[in-house]
Each structure stands twice: as C-alpha cells, then as structure tokens.
Scaffold this motif. Structure first.
Motif, short mmCIF file in Angstrom:
data_model
loop_
_atom_site.label_atom_id
_atom_site.label_comp_id
_atom_site.label_asym_id
_atom_site.label_seq_id
_atom_site.Cartn_x
_atom_site.Cartn_y
_atom_site.Cartn_z
N LYS A 62 39.45 -13.18 -50.95
CA LYS A 62 38.31 -13.04 -51.86
C LYS A 62 38.48 -11.93 -52.90
O LYS A 62 38.13 -12.10 -54.07
N GLN A 63 39.01 -10.79 -52.48
CA GLN A 63 39.18 -9.67 -53.43
C GLN A 63 40.15 -10.03 -54.55
O GLN A 63 39.90 -9.74 -55.73
N LEU A 64 41.25 -10.69 -54.18
CA LEU A 64 42.22 -11.10 -55.19
C LEU A 64 41.65 -12.21 -56.08
O LEU A 64 41.93 -12.25 -57.28
N LEU A 65 40.85 -13.09 -55.49
CA LEU A 65 40.23 -14.17 -56.27
C LEU A 65 39.26 -13.60 -57.31
O LEU A 65 39.21 -14.06 -58.45
N ILE A 66 38.51 -12.59 -56.90
CA ILE A 66 37.58 -11.94 -57.83
C ILE A 66 38.36 -11.21 -58.92
O ILE A 66 38.02 -11.29 -60.11
N ALA A 67 39.43 -10.52 -58.52
CA ALA A 67 40.27 -9.81 -59.49
C ALA A 67 40.87 -10.78 -60.50
O ALA A 67 40.89 -10.51 -61.71
N ARG A 68 41.33 -11.94 -60.01
CA ARG A 68 41.89 -12.95 -60.90
C ARG A 68 40.84 -13.42 -61.91
O ARG A 68 41.12 -13.62 -63.09
N GLY A 69 39.61 -13.59 -61.42
CA GLY A 69 38.53 -14.04 -62.29
C GLY A 69 38.19 -13.04 -63.38
O GLY A 69 38.06 -13.39 -64.55
N VAL A 70 38.09 -11.77 -62.99
CA VAL A 70 37.73 -10.71 -63.95
C VAL A 70 38.84 -10.52 -64.99
O VAL A 70 38.59 -10.49 -66.20
N VAL A 71 40.08 -10.38 -64.50
CA VAL A 71 41.22 -10.17 -65.40
C VAL A 71 41.41 -11.38 -66.31
O VAL A 71 41.68 -11.25 -67.51
N GLY A 72 41.25 -12.58 -65.73
CA GLY A 72 41.39 -13.80 -66.52
C GLY A 72 40.32 -13.91 -67.59
O GLY A 72 40.60 -14.35 -68.71
N CYS A 73 39.11 -13.48 -67.27
CA CYS A 73 38.01 -13.49 -68.23
C CYS A 73 38.32 -12.56 -69.41
O CYS A 73 38.09 -12.92 -70.57
N ILE A 74 38.85 -11.38 -69.11
CA ILE A 74 39.21 -10.43 -70.16
C ILE A 74 40.29 -11.02 -71.06
O ILE A 74 40.22 -10.94 -72.29
N THR A 154 47.02 -11.56 -69.30
CA THR A 154 47.49 -12.84 -68.76
C THR A 154 48.70 -12.61 -67.86
O THR A 154 48.83 -13.25 -66.81
N GLY A 155 49.57 -11.68 -68.24
CA GLY A 155 50.70 -11.34 -67.39
C GLY A 155 50.24 -10.79 -66.05
O GLY A 155 50.82 -11.11 -65.00
N LEU A 156 49.16 -10.01 -66.07
CA LEU A 156 48.61 -9.47 -64.82
C LEU A 156 48.00 -10.59 -63.98
O LEU A 156 48.08 -10.56 -62.74
N VAL A 157 47.43 -11.59 -64.64
CA VAL A 157 46.87 -12.76 -63.93
C VAL A 157 47.97 -13.44 -63.13
O VAL A 157 47.77 -13.82 -61.97
N TYR A 158 49.17 -13.61 -63.74
CA TYR A 158 50.29 -14.25 -63.05
C TYR A 158 50.62 -13.50 -61.75
O TYR A 158 50.90 -14.12 -60.72
N ILE A 159 50.60 -12.17 -61.82
CA ILE A 159 50.93 -11.35 -60.64
C ILE A 159 49.88 -11.55 -59.55
O ILE A 159 50.21 -11.69 -58.36
N ILE A 160 48.62 -11.56 -59.94
CA ILE A 160 47.54 -11.74 -58.96
C ILE A 160 47.64 -13.10 -58.29
O ILE A 160 47.49 -13.23 -57.06
N ILE A 161 47.94 -14.13 -59.08
CA ILE A 161 48.08 -15.49 -58.52
C ILE A 161 49.27 -15.53 -57.56
O ILE A 161 49.21 -16.19 -56.52
N ARG A 162 50.36 -14.81 -57.92
CA ARG A 162 51.50 -14.73 -57.01
C ARG A 162 51.10 -14.09 -55.69
O ARG A 162 51.56 -14.50 -54.61
#
Length: 279
Positions: A62-74, A154-162
């Motif tokens: 959940k924490q990573l999913l929320i982080a992905r959402g916030v970073v992706g939104c930015i 977006t690059g940070l999003v890739y890392i979170i998804i990984r």
C-alpha cells in the motif's frame, strides 16, 4: 505473433498521441482540472475491471502504491503544463528521456549498475535535449523545465513500480494512480474550476479513455513478443504527435528541432535494443 505486437503498439502510440492532442486542446482549462478529468475517465474502466475480476482494490504494498500515485500525479501534471509552452513533439520527446533518470535512481536506490553502452545511449539522447534548447529558439525555457521535471518524476515512477514488482495487479497500480490523481487534481482545481460546456465534456472525459487504451495496448504488445522487438515502437508516439500537431495546431518544426528529437529517439531506442540483447 510479431505482427500482432506491432499492431498493438501502433494502436497504443496513436492513443497516447491523441491524448496529447486533447490535453493541448484543453489549454483553456486549469491543468489540475485536466488531470482530474484524465483520471476520472480512466477510473470508468479500472474500477469495473477490478470488481468483475474480484481483485482486491487495496493491493498488498500500500505505501508503495500510494507513492506511485503521488509521484505519477506530479509527473503527469508537469507534462500537461509543458504542453502549454512547447510544441507537442518536443514535449513528448523530452519526457521520454525519463529512462535516463530511472537509471540514475536505480544506481542509488536499487544498487544496479549502468553498462558503458548505456552511458553512450543516454549521452546521445541528452545531446538531443541540449540541441533542442541550445539551438532552437522556439523552445520555451519554462516548458523545457516542466518537461524535464516530468521526466525526472517519471523515472522515479519506474523505480517504484520495480519495487512493487509482481506483488500487485497492474490494474490495481493504475487504479491507485488514477484515484490519487483525481483527488489531488480535483482539490487543487476547486478555486480555478471552469464548467465545461457542450462538447467540452466529451473532450475532457476522452482524456481518460485514450490514456487507458494507450496503456492497455502497450501492455498487450509487451506481453506478445520480445521487448527489444516491440518496445522501440512506442517512440512512434512522437511521430504521430508531431504529424497531428502540424495539421491540427499548425506547429512548425525546424531542422534543428527535428535533429534533437531524432537524437533522443535513437539514443533511447539503442538503449532498449542493446540492453535486451546483451543481458
């Protein structure tokens, strides 16, 4: 099988190109309101899918999913902002250097190593950005900064998804992204809200539709054949976007800007092909 993958990736690239056009067309609306409608439109597809397939909405990490959402939104908001200042082809090309930033993040956060040929590919792509800004007077500095920052996030999003890996269903990840973006975009657009009129409702809601199908068909293409054979085709989004931009918005590309865009695409395509072949 390969023909089907090419078809899927072509449909995906066209869908994303049309999404870019609609975002540009929505320039009279506040960018946060555009983010809100982009997210709501996609939720019409993700939520029924999760319900139909009885997939847990909350996911596991959940924490990573929320982080992905916030970073992706930015990242999405910054990219939409860049489209208000740059030609669509330039904005999309600059956003696509996100793998360079993803590689840097991977070195420090995932302890991965970047091969020598990747440095060359990244340098080639970044030279394209330098040429775009340094030699093309049509490139707006503010728009360039927005596009570059979008690529960083977006690059940070890739890392979170990984980091999420296979722990959560891809649609759960997208659903988190869209819900969080809808909330953030909705709240931030309250003071600047403009009520859509007539066909503007269709325009704004179509953002999510094209975004969803672009993502779905890209996933199908990558699942159908080897990554190195089909992944470079995603860059035809730049070609579609430039063609539509030239016809729809009368955008003009100089030889210098075309050279910069070509260097970006060649550098990133080489990285995908060589990285896959030399594993």
């Amino acid at each position: 099988m390969q023909k089907k993958a090419i078809f899927y990736m072509t449909i995906s690239a066209l869908a994303f190109a049309l999404l870019n056009v609609l975002v540009k067309q929505s320039g009279n609306f506040n960018v946060n309101q555009v983010v809100f409608f982009r997210s709501i439109g996609t939720l019409f597809f993700t939520i029924p899918y999760l319900i139909k397939n009885k997939i847990n909405f909350l996911g596991n990490k959940k924490q990573l999913l929320i982080a992905r959402g916030v970073v992706g939104c930015i990242a999405m908001t910054l990219f939409f902002m860049s489209l208000n200042h740059l030609s669509m082809g330039s904005a999309v090309s600059i956003r696509y250097i996100s793998p360079i930033f993803a590689a840097f993040f991977a070195v420090f956060l995932l302890k991965e190593h970047i091969k020598y040929f990747q440095w060359f590919c990244f340098l080639l792509a970044f030279m394209g950005v330098v040429i775009l800004k340094g030699f093309d007077s049509n490139i707006d500095t503010i728009g360039l900064v927005y596009a570059l920052l979008s690529a960083v996030f977006t690059g940070l999003v890739y890392i979170i998804i990984r980091k999420i890996g296979n722990s959560d269903h891809p649609i759960v990840i997208v659903n988190y992204f869209m819900i969080i973006s809808a909330i953030i975009g909705g709240v931030l657009s309250i003071k600047h809200w403009t009520n859509p009129q007539g066909l503007e409702w269709l325009l704004l809601l179509s953002l999510g539709i094209f975004g969803y199908f672009g993502q779905v068909y890209m996933t199908k293409a990558l699942q159908t054949t080897e990554v190195n054979q089909v992944a470079p085709l995603k860059y035809i989004e730049v070609v579609f976007t430039m063609l539509i931009g030239a016809i729809w918005f009368k955008e003009i590309y100089t030889l210098i800007s075309l050279l910069g865009i070509i260097l970006i695409i060649v550098g990133l395509t080489l990285n995908i092909v060589l990285k896959t072949k030399l594993k």
